[in-house]
Write a protein that holds these residues in place. Structure first.
Motif, short mmCIF file in Angstrom:
data_model
loop_
_atom_site.label_atom_id
_atom_site.label_comp_id
_atom_site.label_asym_id
_atom_site.label_seq_id
_atom_site.Cartn_x
_atom_site.Cartn_y
_atom_site.Cartn_z
N ARG A 150 -32.32 20.21 -11.82
CA ARG A 150 -31.50 20.98 -12.75
C ARG A 150 -32.38 21.80 -13.69
NH1 ARG A 150 -27.94 16.76 -11.95
NH2 ARG A 150 -28.91 15.34 -13.39
N GLU A 151 -33.51 21.23 -14.09
CA GLU A 151 -34.44 21.94 -14.98
C GLU A 151 -35.02 23.18 -14.29
OE1 GLU A 151 -38.56 21.04 -17.43
OE2 GLU A 151 -37.29 19.36 -16.87
N VAL A 152 -35.40 23.04 -13.04
CA VAL A 152 -35.91 24.19 -12.28
C VAL A 152 -34.83 25.27 -12.20
CG1 VAL A 152 -36.64 24.98 -9.99
CG2 VAL A 152 -37.62 22.89 -10.96
N PHE A 153 -33.61 24.86 -11.88
CA PHE A 153 -32.49 25.81 -11.80
C PHE A 153 -32.32 26.54 -13.13
CE2 PHE A 153 -27.99 26.57 -12.74
CZ PHE A 153 -27.68 27.48 -11.74
N GLU A 154 -32.29 25.79 -14.22
CA GLU A 154 -32.09 26.39 -15.54
C GLU A 154 -33.27 27.28 -15.95
OE1 GLU A 154 -29.39 26.55 -17.33
OE2 GLU A 154 -28.27 25.25 -16.00
N MET A 155 -34.46 26.88 -15.57
CA MET A 155 -35.65 27.66 -15.92
C MET A 155 -35.66 29.02 -15.23
SD MET A 155 -39.65 26.56 -15.66
CE MET A 155 -39.22 24.93 -16.18
N LEU A 156 -35.17 29.07 -14.01
CA LEU A 156 -35.18 30.31 -13.24
C LEU A 156 -33.94 31.16 -13.47
CD1 LEU A 156 -36.71 28.98 -9.91
CD2 LEU A 156 -37.85 30.30 -11.70
#
Length: 179
Positions: A150-156
């Motif tokens: 989820r963090e990767v998704f939100e970061m990108l």
């Protein structure tokens, strides 16, 4: 899958050090290089899973999109829009899927010039089987837990917004500030 590099150093960290000496500290260079390498690794992992089904990840995505549609069919233009690819790429993808018996084409009754791609029963079975395997290997991200994904998704996500992929809901910014 490509052979692991098995280097005794991180080539991206090394490039970052050399870059910094030559042009100054530019963290975005190491970040973009890492993202591009990650894309290569993940695409190779995912393609290795779907290859036995006669698919590439792009063809798999098109089949998934068709399964998400109410009728199992979509105009080629809508497929391109949703998958964010050029119309030529959609045509090529659908050509390959059609040759494999996973989709059929038919004229779009709502648009005299348009074409619909429709998933076949065989296409539905292939997408179900391939999805089961991809989920089993967590789409190549088995080293990350759900929170990290989820963090990767939100970061990108801001990058995709800035590129004009979509406009976030107006209340999204306010909701994020409250968290």
């Amino acid at each position: 899958m490509p052979k692991p590099l098995a280097l005794d150093f991180d080539p991206i960290a090394r490039a970052d050090e050399l870059w910094t000496r030559r042009w100054g500290n530019v963290p975005s260079m190491a970040a973009i290089t890492s993202v591009m390498r990650a894309q290569q690794i993940l695409l190779a992992r995912v393609d290795a899973v779907v290859k036995p089904y006669g698919l590439t990840f792009a063809r798999y995505e098109a089949l998934v999109l068709l399964t998400f549609s109410r009728s199992g069919e979509l105009p080629l233009s809508k497929i391109g829009e949703r998958l964010m690819v050029h119309p030529t790429s959609v045509t090529n993808t659908v050509d390959r899927l059609e040759r494999s018996g996973l989709v059929t084409r038919r004229p779009n009754p709502m648009d005299g010039r348009g074409v619909l791609a429709a998933i076949t029963p065989r296409g539905r079975q292939v997408v179900e089987d391939a999805t089961r395997e991809l989920v089993g290997v967590e789409f190549g991200l088995e080293g990350y837990d759900a929170d990290a994904c989820r963090e990767v998704f939100e970061m990108l996500r801001p990058l995709r917004v800035a590129a004009g992929d979509f406009a976030p809901p107006a209340d999204e910014g306010a909701a994020r500030e409250q968290v």
